[in-house]
Design an enzyme around this catalytic site. Structure first.
Site, PDB file in Angstrom:
ATOM      1  CG  ASP A  70     -14.266  32.581 128.689  1.00 58.82           C
ATOM      2  OD1 ASP A  70     -13.480  31.612 128.832  1.00 58.82           O
ATOM      3  OD2 ASP A  70     -15.109  32.621 127.791  1.00 58.82           O
ATOM      4  CG  ASP A 139     -26.344  32.102 124.046  1.00 60.51           C
ATOM      5  OD1 ASP A 139     -25.201  31.862 123.606  1.00 60.51           O
ATOM      6  OD2 ASP A 139     -26.564  32.504 125.201  1.00 60.51           O
ATOM      7  CG  HIS A 141     -21.961  32.439 124.466  1.00 58.35           C
ATOM      8  ND1 HIS A 141     -22.898  31.505 124.849  1.00 58.35           N
ATOM      9  CD2 HIS A 141     -20.763  31.813 124.616  1.00 58.35           C
ATOM     10  CE1 HIS A 141     -22.303  30.386 125.210  1.00 58.35           C
ATOM     11  NE2 HIS A 141     -20.998  30.552 125.069  1.00 58.35           N
ATOM     12  CD  GLU A 146     -24.297  33.973 127.917  1.00 57.11           C
ATOM     13  OE1 GLU A 146     -24.786  33.764 126.794  1.00 57.11           O
ATOM     14  OE2 GLU A 146     -23.947  33.050 128.689  1.00 57.11           O
TER      15      GLU A 146
END
Length: 322
Positions: A70, A139, A141, A146
């Site tokens: 990313d 979380d 990811h 996400e």
């Protein structure tokens, strides 16, 4: 889970060495391999170990190709917090990999769809990723995929969750400077890798680690999709793993134990007692010795025997549950 290999390390440094062993094995067997690389604080000890191993002559990156997961939207390659800059400073500038063989999404892309499609074609033209390195977000990811109501399949633009921006704020002067969007490989792109190596360290990751690998598969925990990958290696330190064990280990053991105890008792009743009962009632000529001995009364008559069996099942069920 199709195949999960769990490697537990005592320290972050040991976790880095274990991860480096996987890289070294691949580089020795396939020198021109394709590596999927990650950023953030978690892989830094691994990258230091890989640099040291090449300097010691144990591995060679000169033929390796790499694709990164990313990049932040809006950051130039030379921005201090861009992931291109991160990779240069923490790995690429210190190993023999050729610059033209390193690929990172373009944070300044004006035609986002074209850039994302081109990135997917690059991975395809390289022959796919041999080993994909992953971290695990608080979380759940992976990359910048996400939590949401679906699993994004290919490289795309995504809005960053607040918890992600807060976690990354330590790399910027303030949280306000953290980009609100990024470009990331999709979950489908990640899952297409031949092998996946995830590193998880720190007690603060134990809860999400459990949800990712021992909870239901759901896009609200993107990493849970890895349960469907055929070759995943999880490397975690004691702090991360002990939290999983203390929080959920006993409950999982107890549930498995009760299930096995129930199954074995059902087996005892239906496959032993009722088998004898049927043989004596329906085949009296073949089993005259059972006549009058076995019957409905046997469940009361053999009460002590059933209790003894039940007690004997306990250690067997416990061993299976473990």
């Amino acid at each position: 889970m199709l195949h999960l290999n769990i490697c537990k390390a005592e320290t972050v440094e040991e976790a880095a060495r274990l991860a480096a062993d996987h890289f070294q094995e691949l580089l020795c067997t396939k020198p021109a391999c394709v590596l999927g690389l990650a950023t953030g604080s978690t892989p830094i000890p691994l990258y230091r170990e890989l640099i040291a191993r090449e300097q010691a002559g144990r591995i060679d990156f000169s033929r390796v190709r790499s694709v990164n997961l990313d990049e932040y939207k809006g950051l130039a390659p030379d921005h201090p917090q861009s992931y291109r800059r991160f990779m240069q400073e923490n790995l690429f500038d210190h190993i023999s990999i050729r610059p033209e063989n390193t690929y990172v999404p373009d944070g300044l892309a004006t035609d986002v769809d074209a850039m994302c499609s081109a990135y997917e074609r690059t991975i395809e033209d390289l022959g796919g990723v041999d080993l994909q390195l992953l971290g695990l977000g608080h979380d759940g990811h992976i990359g910048f995929n996400e939590p949401g109501d679906h699993f994004p399949t290919r490289t795309h633009e995504t809005a960053l969750a607040e918890i992600t921006r807060q976690a990354n704020a330590r790399f910027f002067a303030s949280e306000a400077e953290v980009p609100t969007a990024a470009y990331t490989m999709g979950v489908g792109t990640v899952m297409a890798a031949r092998r996946i190596l995830m590193i998880v360290t720190g007690a603060d990751k134990s809860d999400i680690l459990h949800k990712a690998f021992f909870g239901p598969v759901t896009p609200w925990v993107p990493a849970s999709i890895l349960q469907f990958h055929p070759d995943v290696t999880l490397i975690c330190d004691r702090a991360a793993w002990d939290g999983v064990k203390s929080g959920y280990g006993f409950l999982r053991f107890f549930a498995r134990f009760l299930a096995m105890l129930y199954i074995m008792e059902i087996y005892d009743i239906f496959f032993f007692d009722w088998f004898l009962l049927c043989r004596s009632n329906f085949f009296p000529h073949f089993y005259p010795e059972l006549k009058g001995v076995v019957g409905p009364h046997m469940f009361g008559y053999n009460k002590k025997q059933h209790i003894a069996h039940f007690i004997l099942y306990i250690p067997a069920c416990a061993a299976i549950a473990l």
